[in-house]
Write a protein that holds these residues in place. Structure first.
Motif, mmCIF file in Angstrom:
data_model
loop_
_atom_site.group_PDB
_atom_site.id
_atom_site.type_symbol
_atom_site.label_atom_id
_atom_site.label_comp_id
_atom_site.label_asym_id
_atom_site.label_seq_id
_atom_site.Cartn_x
_atom_site.Cartn_y
_atom_site.Cartn_z
ATOM 1 N N VAL A 14 0.590 11.074 -11.267
ATOM 2 C CA VAL A 14 -0.574 10.408 -11.867
ATOM 3 C C VAL A 14 -0.231 10.090 -13.319
ATOM 4 O O VAL A 14 0.114 10.986 -14.094
ATOM 5 N N ARG A 15 -0.280 8.785 -13.655
ATOM 6 C CA ARG A 15 0.123 8.350 -14.986
ATOM 7 C C ARG A 15 -0.952 7.471 -15.615
ATOM 8 O O ARG A 15 -1.977 7.169 -14.997
ATOM 9 N N TYR A 16 -0.657 7.036 -16.913
ATOM 10 C CA TYR A 16 -1.660 6.262 -17.667
ATOM 11 C C TYR A 16 -0.959 5.202 -18.502
ATOM 12 O O TYR A 16 0.122 5.436 -19.054
ATOM 13 N N ASN A 17 -1.529 4.000 -18.561
ATOM 14 C CA ASN A 17 -1.150 3.016 -19.574
ATOM 15 C C ASN A 17 -2.394 2.240 -20.000
ATOM 16 O O ASN A 17 -3.461 2.339 -19.379
ATOM 17 N N LYS A 18 -2.254 1.485 -21.088
ATOM 18 C CA LYS A 18 -3.422 0.815 -21.665
ATOM 19 C C LYS A 18 -3.941 -0.321 -20.795
ATOM 20 O O LYS A 18 -5.102 -0.713 -20.908
ATOM 21 N N VAL A 19 -3.081 -0.863 -19.912
ATOM 22 C CA VAL A 19 -3.496 -2.000 -19.078
ATOM 23 C C VAL A 19 -4.324 -1.541 -17.881
ATOM 24 O O VAL A 19 -5.419 -2.041 -17.621
ATOM 25 N N PHE A 20 -3.791 -0.568 -17.132
ATOM 26 C CA PHE A 20 -4.452 -0.125 -15.910
ATOM 27 C C PHE A 20 -5.268 1.146 -16.081
ATOM 28 O O PHE A 20 -6.031 1.517 -15.192
ATOM 29 N N GLY A 21 -5.090 1.870 -17.169
ATOM 30 C CA GLY A 21 -5.708 3.177 -17.274
ATOM 31 C C GLY A 21 -4.924 4.188 -16.459
ATOM 32 O O GLY A 21 -3.686 4.147 -16.413
ATOM 33 N N TYR A 22 -5.633 5.115 -15.758
ATOM 34 C CA TYR A 22 -4.961 6.113 -14.916
ATOM 35 C C TYR A 22 -4.661 5.508 -13.535
ATOM 36 O O TYR A 22 -5.466 4.729 -12.989
ATOM 37 N N TYR A 23 -3.497 5.860 -12.956
ATOM 38 C CA TYR A 23 -3.080 5.354 -11.650
ATOM 39 C C TYR A 23 -2.152 6.377 -10.983
ATOM 40 O O TYR A 23 -1.639 7.290 -11.626
ATOM 41 N N VAL A 24 -1.935 6.183 -9.652
ATOM 42 C CA VAL A 24 -1.010 7.004 -8.863
ATOM 43 C C VAL A 24 0.231 6.170 -8.582
ATOM 44 O O VAL A 24 0.128 5.022 -8.134
ATOM 45 N N GLU A 25 1.405 6.760 -8.826
ATOM 46 C CA GLU A 25 2.658 6.045 -8.580
ATOM 47 C C GLU A 25 3.395 6.733 -7.429
ATOM 48 O O GLU A 25 3.622 7.949 -7.459
ATOM 49 N N VAL A 26 3.778 5.911 -6.415
ATOM 50 C CA VAL A 26 4.459 6.410 -5.215
ATOM 51 C C VAL A 26 5.736 5.604 -5.021
ATOM 52 O O VAL A 26 5.713 4.367 -5.084
ATOM 53 N N THR A 27 6.849 6.297 -4.743
ATOM 54 C CA THR A 27 8.120 5.614 -4.553
ATOM 55 C C THR A 27 8.107 4.839 -3.243
ATOM 56 O O THR A 27 7.322 5.114 -2.325
ATOM 57 N N LYS A 28 9.028 3.837 -3.146
ATOM 58 C CA LYS A 28 9.117 3.007 -1.938
ATOM 59 C C LYS A 28 9.417 3.846 -0.693
ATOM 60 O O LYS A 28 8.930 3.565 0.408
ATOM 61 N N ALA A 29 10.202 4.908 -0.869
ATOM 62 C CA ALA A 29 10.597 5.729 0.280
ATOM 63 C C ALA A 29 9.424 6.447 0.909
ATOM 64 O O ALA A 29 9.489 6.870 2.077
ATOM 65 N N ASN A 30 8.309 6.604 0.183
ATOM 66 C CA ASN A 30 7.152 7.356 0.673
ATOM 67 C C ASN A 30 5.962 6.449 0.970
ATOM 68 O O ASN A 30 4.829 6.944 1.099
ATOM 69 N N GLN A 31 6.189 5.154 1.097
ATOM 70 C CA GLN A 31 5.073 4.235 1.302
ATOM 71 C C GLN A 31 4.345 4.508 2.628
ATOM 72 O O GLN A 31 3.136 4.289 2.731
ATOM 73 N N HIS A 32 5.067 5.013 3.600
ATOM 74 C CA HIS A 32 4.434 5.240 4.904
ATOM 75 C C HIS A 32 3.444 6.413 4.860
ATOM 76 O O HIS A 32 2.649 6.596 5.780
ATOM 77 N N LEU A 33 3.463 7.225 3.792
ATOM 78 C CA LEU A 33 2.548 8.362 3.677
ATOM 79 C C LEU A 33 1.304 8.053 2.844
ATOM 80 O O LEU A 33 0.439 8.921 2.683
ATOM 81 N N VAL A 34 1.193 6.832 2.337
ATOM 82 C CA VAL A 34 0.068 6.471 1.456
ATOM 83 C C VAL A 34 -1.212 6.392 2.281
ATOM 84 O O VAL A 34 -1.259 5.689 3.298
ATOM 85 N N PRO A 35 -2.302 7.086 1.850
ATOM 86 C CA PRO A 35 -3.576 7.050 2.588
ATOM 87 C C PRO A 35 -4.239 5.671 2.495
ATOM 88 O O PRO A 35 -3.932 4.859 1.630
ATOM 89 N N ASP A 36 -5.201 5.456 3.398
ATOM 90 C CA ASP A 36 -5.886 4.166 3.436
ATOM 91 C C ASP A 36 -6.796 3.935 2.236
ATOM 92 O O ASP A 36 -7.101 2.779 1.902
#
Length: 881
Positions: free
Chosen positions: A461-483
């Protein structure tokens, strides 16, 4: 935006307008051209190269004070135009207003002020040839007026007080005062008629500000220039500060009779505050006696040295306090240790009234109030009356309690940084702060829950001024991302998502930060209001602590330098000093200082004619007597074995050689102007110090002037006078005038060398030892030898056939008793005696003419043939003319 800028600029045409735009203050057009070189920043432009080109430059908003300081030091005024609403919430152009106008005479920021010096705004008023000045220090609320009988007195005060800015109504200044202001380069502000209240309106403005029904109790009358000047200063300060100046509650009327008057020339010649050679503090009386520990104490010490007392009783009260602190070394050390942590309550209180007191400055005020009770308690058991009065000052315990409860222990510099208000004051604030400060903990907890829910161990979980807080997931784990993850951004190796829970937490954190700052600002504004309400009491407490600082400083200096307590008597008692020393020379010299006695009194020793060789110590002796008198009346102990001083009303000095080329005045003209001022203003209660008056012109001109000046001081003025001179003929005045005495600097001669004994003894010198001093200075030996030949011919009265001194060559031995060219030769003195003895009124014109011719022949014989070239006597007509 530019249209709005120009509208505000039109309201402040004589100030540089700093216009807030985001993180910068911008200047445009002529203001930018003026400011850029002074601030050493780049001058750029909008729409460059077009007909609408707008020159501009800017400074970061967080560095405002440092840049404004450069402009103020250049004598310019600055209008600060701030954003009055959040740009993000503004509809259209952001609302902006001028929040204050900063001028050299009204600045209050500590970083722009010298803590040990006043920052005075002077307002001048004139009516029917008489004038007055009102002097206001916005940073301390010091406010006083001075009345003047003419421009000369006004210039004396302006030179002495050195205001940073001067106000006056258009067309009202006397020419001499206007010329002085122009030469000094002081910031001038000309007021329009509507800005210069007069008569009943001026009195009403002042009375309302001071909380008085009438100004008569202060010694002021409606309609006089002093009231108009004070009202103009008050209105101008209120307008520039955008404040009612509620802390300004007193106005003093300073009269010349209240203190020993020291004009700027005397302060300069005695090097009280500034060195003549270096222009700074080194080598000054101030550098020796200033061991103050507080800024207010430093300012008060300067004021005491500029305005010593005249009332022997008030002086004795100061001496009593210094004596007790001198005797009780342990108490003095504890007091000074406590005072070392006291800040500047006077100026901090003023900034609270103006609404500019920062959190860190509020912390400094709290520390001052913490130490105040201890400092006052140290003097509570003292016997000296003045120390008892100071010990009774209100330490403002209630205000201290408010500061303790409101502020954190180490407040940040700016309120916008947060973390100013102490925990426990407001539960709502504590909750908002907890959420804002613990945001990282909340984010880490959310990150751990999402890792567990999704099974993605590398989820972040990270933060920047454009998006605020967000979750970052690597390409290798895309199949585990919830709906319920919503994609926001795609990267090369990862995807960024947001969730409802993350957005809810983000809103809570940001709202908590905004709420924390809003609550802290509200509490801090209430704190400033509480401090501003007690500003008059804070000023009185600050003055009491400053006086303790100065009295303890006098005692500390007396202990270190072995100074004695002087006795100050009523005026007319004269001056008697045993083994006096020059405070600065003694402190800075590696060699032991030779002390000297001094005795002046109106009855028998009113004028001391001091002769002696160059480098013998005459100038040092003159100055040390004046400085001892000054220190005694300021309330200090003095460098002497004993000292008895009859209080003097003024000290005048005329020493050194200087010119004023800007006014077309030669060295000798400046000397005569300063001497004329002394002769016009000195009284029988004054002390006059004259060093080598008359040396800037021809020998006989200078001698004649010096002779007449001494006679005037003796016969007309009556002032106690020290007159150092190389005109040895002046020593004859001691035989002619009953209150003139001769003193000289003792020397010893050995094998054409001289030893300066630095000792003042009765009698007069027979020569000045100029050649010996020239040899010591390194003049070529052939020059010194030739000068010796010329000197011997002059002393021997050697003349050539044309009647001119025979200077070309020769080695005549000087006649006994002659060491300097005398006013008359022996033959001339005999002729003068015979003329005085002759009763010319009983002689016929022809008998008188024959007598004169006979005397002339005798005189010509005495001068080796001068009569041979004389013309025959004129004929006598029938009427006997």
């Amino acid at each position: 935006m530019l249209r709005h800028y120009l509208e505000i600029k039109a309201q402040h045409p004589d100030a540089l307008l700093l216009y807030r735009m985001g993180d910068f203050y911008e200047l445009f057009f002529e203001d930018a051209r003026t400011a850029a070189p002074l601030l050493e920043i780049t001058l750029t432009a909008r729409q460059k190269g077009t007909a609408n080109e707008a020159p501009m430059c800017g400074i970061p908003h967080h560095a405002l004070e440092s840049y404004v300081g450069k402009l103020l030091r250049a004598g310019l005024k600055v209008a600060i135009c701030d954003q009055m609403e959040d740009p993000a919430a503004a509809k259209g152009l952001v609302r902006r207003e001028v929040t204050r106008v900063m001028t050299p005479g009204t600045v209050s920021e500590p970083v722009l002020l010298d803590g040990n010096e006043d920052n005075l705004l002077a307002s001048l008023g004139w009516q029917d040839g008489a004038g007055a000045g009102a002097f206001l220090d916005v940073s301390t609320a010091s406010f006083f007026v001075r009345r003047w009988r003419g421009p000369e007195e006004a210039i004396e005060d302006l030179e002495l007080l050195r205001p940073r800015e001067v106000l006056f109504a258009e067309g009202t200044l006397p020419e001499a005062v206007a010329a002085w202001l122009q030469r000094q380069g002081v910031c001038e502000t000309q007021l329009a008629p509507e800005q210069t209240p007069r008569g009943a309106r001026a009195e009403e403005l002042l009375a309302r500000q001071l909380g008085l029904a009438t100004l008569r109790g202060l010694g002021l009358e409606a309609g006089e220039p002093a009231v108009a000047a004070a009202a103009a200063a008050l209105l101008y300060a209120q307008d520039t500060q955008k404040s009612g100046l509620s802390h300004l509650r007193t106005l003093a009327v300073r009269d010349s009779s209240d203190s020993l008057v020291l004009d700027a020339t005397t302060l300069a010649n005695l090097e009280v505050l500034r060195s003549l050679r270096e222009g700074g503090r080194r080598g000054t009386l101030l550098s020796i006696v200033d061991r103050t520990l507080t800024p207010a104490g430093g300012r008060m010490l300067r004021d005491w040295l500029r305005r010593p007392l005249r009332d022997p009783q008030a002086i004795a009260e100061r001496h009593d306090a210094v004596a007790e602190l001198l005797e009780q070394a342990a108490r003095r050390e504890r007091l000074r240790q406590t005072l070392s942590g006291v800040g500047d309550p006077e100026r901090l209180a003023s900034r609270a009234v103006l609404g500019t007191l920062g959190p860190r400055e509020a912390g400094a005020l709290r520390e001052s109030l913490r130490r105040a009770p201890e400092a006052l308690a140290e003097t509570a058991g003292c016997a000296a009356g003045r120390l008892q009065e100071l010990a009774a000052s209100d330490p403002l315990a209630g205000l201290l309690a408010t500061l303790e409860a409101t502020l954190v222990e180490a407040p940040p510099h700016a309120l916008r940084d947060g973390g100013v208000i102490a925990e426990g004051l407001d539960p709502e604030l504590d909750a908002a702060r907890s959420l804002a400060q613990d945001s990282k903990r909340h984010i880490l907890a959310l990150e751990a829950r999402e890792r567990q829910r999704t099974g993605i161990g590398s989820l972040k979980v990270r933060y920047n001024k454009v998006f605020g807080y967000y979750v970052e997931v690597t390409k290798a784990n895309q199949h585990l991302v919830p709906d319920d993850y919503v994609r926001k951004q795609t990267l090369v190796n990862a995807e960024r998502y947001v969730t409802p829970e993350i957005k809810e937490l983000e809103e809570a954190i940001l709202a908590a930060e905004e709420r924390q700052l809003a609550l802290e600002q509200a509490h801090y504004e209430r704190l400033l209001a509480a401090v501003a309400e007690r500003a008059p009491e804070l000023r009185r407490l600050g003055e009491a602590l400053a006086e303790l600082d100065v009295l303890a400083t006098f005692a500390e200096v007396a202990a270190r330098q072995r100074w004695c307590r002087p006795t100050v008597l009523p005026a007319g008692a004269g001056v008697r000093i045993e083994e006096g020393r020059h405070p600065v020379v003694e402190a800075l010299s590696r060699d032991p200082f030779v002390p000297n006695d001094a005795e002046l009194d109106p009855g028998e020793r009113q004028v001391v004619v001091l002769t002696g060789p160059n480098m013998g110590g005459k100038s040092t002796y003159l100055r040390q007597v004046a400085l001892i008198v000054l220190l005694a009346q300021a309330g200090s102990f003095v460098p002497a074995a004993t000292a008895r001083v009859g209080a003097v009303d003024r000290i005048f000095t005329r020493v050194g050689a200087s010119d004023d080329l800007a006014r077309g005045e030669s060295t000798f003209m400046v000397e005569m102007i300063e001497t004329a001022r002394i002769l016009h203003h000195a009284t029988a209660e004054s002390l006059v110090v004259l060093d080598e008056v008359g040396r800037g012109t021809a020998t006989f001109d200078g001698l004649s002037l010096a002779w007449a000046i001494v006679e005037h001081l003796h016969e007309r003025c009556g002032a106690m006078t020290l007159f150092a001179t190389h005109y040895h003929e002046l020593t004859e005045l001691a035989q002619m005038l009953p209150r003139v005495v001769n003193r000289t600097m003792a020397v010893k001669e050995w094998e054409e060398k001289i030893l300066f004994l630095r000792r003042v003894v009765p009698g007069s010198a027979d020569k000045s030892y100029g050649l010996q001093v020239a040899r010591l200075a390194g003049l070529p030996q052939e020059v010194v030898t030739r000068a010796g030949e010329v000197l011997r011919n002059l002393e021997a009265q050697e003349y050539d056939p044309a009647g001119r001194p025979r200077l070309a060559r020769g080695d005549a031995a000087p006649p006994a008793g002659h060491s300097q060219l005398r006013l008359f030769s022996a033959g001339e003195e005999a002729v003068a005696r015979r003329l005085r003895d002759a009763d010319l009124d009983r002689l016929t014109p022809l008998e008188a003419l024959n007598l004169l011719q006979q005397l002339k022949d005798e005189l010509g014989s005495d001068q080796k043939g001068m009569s041979s070239s004389s013309a025959p006597p004129p004929p006598v007509d029938a009427s006997g003319s």
